[in-house]
Write an enzyme that holds these catalytic residues in place. Structure first.
Site, PDB file in Angstrom:
ATOM      1  N   SER A 123       0.837  -1.199   0.000  1.00  0.00           N
ATOM      2  CA  SER A 123       0.000   0.000   0.000  1.00  0.00           C
ATOM      3  C   SER A 123       0.869   1.245   0.000  1.00  0.00           C
ATOM      4  O   SER A 123       1.980   1.246   0.551  1.00  0.00           O
ATOM      5  CB  SER A 123      -0.891  -0.001   1.244  1.00  0.00           C
ATOM      6  OG  SER A 123      -1.510   1.254   1.445  1.00  0.00           O
ATOM      7  N   TYR A 147      -1.415  -0.017   9.897  1.00  0.00           N
ATOM      8  CA  TYR A 147      -1.570  -0.725   8.620  1.00  0.00           C
ATOM      9  C   TYR A 147      -0.349  -0.510   7.737  1.00  0.00           C
ATOM     10  O   TYR A 147       0.214  -1.467   7.185  1.00  0.00           O
ATOM     11  CB  TYR A 147      -2.836  -0.217   7.923  1.00  0.00           C
ATOM     12  CG  TYR A 147      -3.042  -0.721   6.517  1.00  0.00           C
ATOM     13  CD1 TYR A 147      -3.338  -2.049   6.265  1.00  0.00           C
ATOM     14  CD2 TYR A 147      -2.963   0.160   5.430  1.00  0.00           C
ATOM     15  CE1 TYR A 147      -3.545  -2.514   4.971  1.00  0.00           C
ATOM     16  CE2 TYR A 147      -3.169  -0.288   4.136  1.00  0.00           C
ATOM     17  CZ  TYR A 147      -3.464  -1.622   3.915  1.00  0.00           C
ATOM     18  OH  TYR A 147      -3.661  -2.071   2.629  1.00  0.00           O
ATOM     19  N   LYS A 151       2.333  -3.387   6.482  1.00  0.00           N
ATOM     20  CA  LYS A 151       2.623  -3.621   5.066  1.00  0.00           C
ATOM     21  C   LYS A 151       4.113  -3.443   4.772  1.00  0.00           C
ATOM     22  O   LYS A 151       4.700  -4.178   3.975  1.00  0.00           O
ATOM     23  CB  LYS A 151       1.785  -2.686   4.195  1.00  0.00           C
ATOM     24  CG  LYS A 151       0.332  -3.111   4.047  1.00  0.00           C
ATOM     25  CD  LYS A 151       0.223  -4.442   3.339  1.00  0.00           C
ATOM     26  CE  LYS A 151      -1.208  -4.814   3.017  1.00  0.00           C
ATOM     27  NZ  LYS A 151      -1.294  -6.120   2.314  1.00  0.00           N
TER      28      LYS A 151
END
Length: 322
Positions: A123, A147, A151
């Site tokens: 991402s 998040y 990632k």
């Protein structure tokens, strides 16, 4: 060739499965079986001449991954994730899926001893903080959300497993995918589809940011095309860093709404309500915007030509009948 799509119940996973089945081949080989795997049994798709199977897989459970990733698996698409706002709210769930789940899949691929191709969706949330613009492929990762951090750790694992020769990995930092069909999810970026999708379907939607808020976008159709191309890149061309930005384009919310109006007329835009939401703003304003995906472009991946294309693709591919 057998292909496994982990996250095969999601929007991108379903579209990728259909596109691969229609294509019938990948990396110069005929596709014999596509397996769609997800935490819940994915919706079946018609693969035509290609056999398409579905199964449940919890990547946080190593035994579940072992049952899913079999010895004849040649290409693994690892799309499954706990998305941004959910990972921020539930730190342990994010670690379990986004970090340990990724490690479980890579360890299982290593155990096969066949060096499968692993296509990992990362991402643009891996970027942020005190990094100078523009962001290029060699900019250091400085995520400002759990998040994004999870990632980024997945990317490091993918690189190291590839360096050791356990897998042939390649990772792509996805732009925000819009216009996504279906219902809103728990991603902080979910409104970036819903403010278009719902009005195009005759329903009201809420925009939690101002019209001049900029972001980096890609359509679901183009994302799938890039994931297929990404699996076919020769290993020698990937270099020492297997992860890169997937091409996208920068648009403000106002420009997106203007594009919707150009394609669908003025009525949908009247259904958008402007209601600031500080919790969403706190996440999305930490994301970086001046992104230059030079490596992926050189390797043949591409972005949408205009956001009007994104709107047209939704109307052609996903708008519910009636």
């Amino acid at each position: 060739m057998n292909i496994l799509i982990i996250g095969g119940g999601g929007v991108v996973g379903q579209k990728l499965g259909r596109a691969l089945a229609e294509r019938g081949e990948l990396r110069g080989e005929a596709i014999s079986t596509i397996t769609l795997a997800d935490i819940n049994d994915p919706a079946p798709i018609d693969g035509g001449a290609v056999k398409v199977e579905t199964m449940t897989c919890n990547i946080a459970d190593a035994s579940s991954v072992e049952a899913c990733v079999t010895a004849d698996t040649v290409v693994i698409y690892l799309l499954a994730a706990i998305v941004s706002a959910h990972a921020e709210e539930d730190f342990d769930a994010g670690l379990s899926i986004n970090l340990m789940g990724t490690l479980n899949v890579l360890q299982r691929a290593r155990e096969l001893g066949t060096k499968p191709v692993v296509v990992f969706t990362s991402s643009i949330a891996v970027y942020g903080g005190e990094v100078p613009d523009p962001i290029v492929d060699h900019s250091f990762l400085n995520p400002q959300t759990s998040y994004g951090a999870q990632k980024a750790m997945g990317e490091l694992l993918l690189n190291d497993f590839s360096r050791k020769g356990f897998i042939d990995g390649r990772g792509f930092r996805l732009p925000t995918i819009s216009v996504r069909p279906g219902k809103p999810n728990r991603a902080a970026s979910s409104f970036m589809s819903s403010i278009l999708r719902e009005p195009l379907n005759g329903q009201e939607a809420v925009c939690p940011v101002e019209a001049d808020f900029p972001h980096y976008y890609l359509s679901p159709r183009k994302c799938v095309e890039n994931l297929i191309k990404g699996a076919e890149i020769a290993e020698r061309d990937l270099g020492q860093n297997r992860c890169m930005m997937m091409p996208g384009r920068m648009w403000t919310i106002g420009q997106m709404i203007d594009a919707m109006t150009a394609v669908a007329g003025p009525e949908p835009a009247t259904l958008i309500k402007w209601e600031p939401q500080p919790d969403i703003q706190a996440i999305v304003t930490g994301w970086r915007f001046d992104l230059r995906p030079e490596k992926a472009v050189t390797l043949g991946l591409s972005a949408d030509e205009s956001f009007e294309d994104n709107v047209r693709y939704y109307l052609e591919d996903d708008k519910p009948a009636g």
